[in-house]
Design an enzyme around this catalytic site. Structure first.
Site, PDB file in Angstrom:
ATOM      1  CE  LYS A  40      16.139  -4.027 -45.808  1.00 41.53           C
ATOM      2  NZ  LYS A  40      15.318  -5.106 -45.354  1.00 41.53           N
ATOM      3  N   GLY A  41      22.437  -2.593 -44.356  1.00 36.12           N
ATOM      4  CA  GLY A  41      23.464  -2.841 -43.335  1.00 36.12           C
ATOM      5  C   GLY A  41      24.271  -1.629 -42.916  1.00 36.12           C
ATOM      6  CD  GLU A  52      28.383  -2.859 -48.364  1.00 41.22           C
ATOM      7  OE1 GLU A  52      27.611  -2.702 -47.398  1.00 41.22           O
ATOM      8  OE2 GLU A  52      28.332  -3.843 -49.098  1.00 41.22           O
ATOM      9  CG  ASP A  53      27.030  -4.118 -44.032  1.00 38.78           C
ATOM     10  OD1 ASP A  53      27.659  -4.250 -45.097  1.00 38.78           O
ATOM     11  OD2 ASP A  53      25.982  -4.743 -43.794  1.00 38.78           O
ATOM     12  CG  ASP A 105      31.795 -12.037 -46.647  1.00 41.43           C
ATOM     13  OD1 ASP A 105      32.780 -12.522 -46.083  1.00 41.43           O
ATOM     14  OD2 ASP A 105      30.769 -12.700 -46.870  1.00 41.43           O
ATOM     15  CE  LYS A 163      32.502 -12.016 -42.415  1.00 41.17           C
ATOM     16  NZ  LYS A 163      31.446 -13.025 -42.660  1.00 41.17           N
ATOM     17  CG  PHE A 180      27.063 -14.794 -40.441  1.00 42.45           C
ATOM     18  CD1 PHE A 180      27.132 -14.517 -41.792  1.00 42.45           C
ATOM     19  CD2 PHE A 180      25.959 -14.339 -39.728  1.00 42.45           C
ATOM     20  CE1 PHE A 180      26.120 -13.813 -42.434  1.00 42.45           C
ATOM     21  CE2 PHE A 180      24.942 -13.639 -40.358  1.00 42.45           C
ATOM     22  CZ  PHE A 180      25.026 -13.375 -41.718  1.00 42.45           C
ATOM     23  CB  VAL A 181      29.770 -10.339 -37.368  1.00 45.51           C
ATOM     24  CG1 VAL A 181      31.026 -10.977 -36.801  1.00 45.51           C
ATOM     25  CG2 VAL A 181      30.056  -9.697 -38.708  1.00 45.51           C
ATOM     26  CG  ASP A 209      20.445  -8.992 -42.129  1.00 46.93           C
ATOM     27  OD1 ASP A 209      21.468  -8.683 -42.769  1.00 46.93           O
ATOM     28  OD2 ASP A 209      19.534  -9.683 -42.614  1.00 46.93           O
ATOM     29  NE  ARG A 222      18.729  -5.254 -41.663  1.00 39.47           N
ATOM     30  CZ  ARG A 222      19.567  -5.615 -42.630  1.00 39.47           C
ATOM     31  NH1 ARG A 222      20.833  -5.267 -42.583  1.00 39.47           N
ATOM     32  NH2 ARG A 222      19.135  -6.316 -43.664  1.00 39.47           N
TER      33      ARG A 222
HETATM   34  P1  IMP Z   1      30.119  -9.430 -50.208  1.00 39.36           P
HETATM   35  O1  IMP Z   1      29.447  -9.085 -51.491  1.00 39.36           O
HETATM   36  O2  IMP Z   1      30.333 -10.912 -50.050  1.00 39.36           O
HETATM   37  O3  IMP Z   1      31.374  -8.648 -49.927  1.00 39.36           O
HETATM   38  O4  IMP Z   1      29.096  -9.158 -49.053  1.00 39.36           O
HETATM   39  C1  IMP Z   1      28.678  -7.946 -48.731  1.00 39.36           C
HETATM   40  C2  IMP Z   1      27.352  -8.018 -48.010  1.00 39.36           C
HETATM   41  O5  IMP Z   1      27.056  -9.311 -47.472  1.00 39.36           O
HETATM   42  C3  IMP Z   1      27.412  -7.119 -46.806  1.00 39.36           C
HETATM   43  O6  IMP Z   1      27.066  -5.818 -47.153  1.00 39.36           O
HETATM   44  C4  IMP Z   1      26.441  -7.766 -45.860  1.00 39.36           C
HETATM   45  O7  IMP Z   1      25.145  -7.295 -46.124  1.00 39.36           O
HETATM   46  C5  IMP Z   1      26.525  -9.230 -46.181  1.00 39.36           C
HETATM   47  N1  IMP Z   1      27.423  -9.926 -45.239  1.00 39.36           N
HETATM   48  C6  IMP Z   1      28.657 -10.390 -45.467  1.00 39.36           C
HETATM   49  N2  IMP Z   1      29.198 -10.949 -44.372  1.00 39.36           N
HETATM   50  C7  IMP Z   1      28.258 -10.830 -43.410  1.00 39.36           C
HETATM   51  C8  IMP Z   1      28.220 -11.197 -42.008  1.00 39.36           C
HETATM   52  O8  IMP Z   1      29.160 -11.743 -41.421  1.00 39.36           O
HETATM   53  N3  IMP Z   1      27.070 -10.886 -41.365  1.00 39.36           N
HETATM   54  C9  IMP Z   1      25.997 -10.270 -41.945  1.00 39.36           C
HETATM   55  N4  IMP Z   1      26.011  -9.900 -43.225  1.00 39.36           N
HETATM   56  C10 IMP Z   1      27.128 -10.181 -43.953  1.00 39.36           C
HETATM   57 MG    MG Z   2      25.288  -4.843 -46.799  1.00 44.61          MG
END
Ligand code: IMP
Ligand code: MG
Length: 207
Positions: free
Chosen positions: A69-70, A125-126, A129, A157, A178-179, A185, A191
């Site tokens: 949902k981000g 994508e939000d 990470d 990040k 962590f944001v 969220d 959110r």
């Molecule tokens: P990844 O698969 O580790 O790249 O993470 C992607 C998903 O993790 C994002 O779409 C977010 O939903 C969640 N996420 C990663 N970092 C954060 C953060 O700092 N705050 C909140 N959600 C995060």
């Molecule tokens: Mg997400």
């Protein structure tokens, strides 16, 4: 006619004059948020990103695919800044649950409504990470024979990257914190904040 500005929950509104937001509920009393990126900066950057994308695809129909949902606020603001032919769809993947660390496991929980075959897809994508989510999604999408795929993320990040993926359009590169806010969220909360802020969990800190 001049329209009233959209009312939007902010850290500042909830905080009186302080720069930190403290939730009122007892079990959340340890949590606080410090603003990292203001709503004005977010909106300015999104308008630039829309232009960057259109510069690369001046006349093409673009299919924006938001990762729920981000990405909802980012996608809707980005889409409304874009000229030309735009369509939207959404996909959902499993997330962190109630923690601030990823399990590394990605699972599709809601698929797209329509085929992406032959379409120019912009994955929205939000935050990028570890990159595990995006790596998984790109594999799924590439098998469906789109005309092309690009990735737009509001936040990047890079310090936390595990998978070899990159975004074509990045709103802001941020440090390893962590944001929350603007779609992001913590345990489904925050959110709806219009700014992006760094969350501290106080004594319950997990990372
Ligand atoms: P990844 O698969 O580790 O790249 O993470 C992607 C998903 O993790 C994002 O779409 C977010 O939903 C969640 N996420 C990663 N970092 C954060 C953060 O700092 N705050 C909140 N959600 C995060
Ligand atoms: Mg997400």
């Amino acid at each position: 006619m001049r329209r009233a500005a959209l009312e939007c929950p902010s850290l500042e509104n909830s905080m009186a004059k302080s720069t930190r937001y403290k939730p009122k509920s007892k079990n959340k009393a340890q949590e606080s948020i410090r603003t990292l990126i203001s709503r004005e900066k977010i909106q300015r950057r999104i308008a630039e990103m829309a232009q960057e994308i259109r510069r690369d695809f001046p006349t093409e129909a673009l299919h924006l695919v938001g990762v729920l949902k981000g990405s909802v606020f980012f996608l809707t603001d980005l889409a409304r800044q874009m000229s030309g032919d735009i369509s939207l769809d959404f996909i959902a993947v499993s997330s962190y649950g109630n923690r601030t660390e990823t399990s590394g496991e990605v699972k599709l929980t809601r698929d797209l409504d329509s085929s992406i075959e032959g379409k120019t897809v912009i994955v929205v994508e939000d935050i990028l990470d570890t990159g595990m989510t995006l790596q998984y999604l790109l594999r799924v999408f590439e098998q469906r024979k789109p005309r092309g795929i690009r990735v737009a993320v509001l936040l990047d990040k890079p310090e936390r990257r595990l998978a070899k993926v990159r975004a074509d359009y990045v709103g802001f590169t941020i440090p390893n914190e962590f944001v929350v806010g603007y779609g992001l969220d913590y345990a489904e909360r925050y959110r709806n904040l219009c700014d992006v802020g760094v969350l501290s969990l106080g004594k319950k800190e997990k990372r």
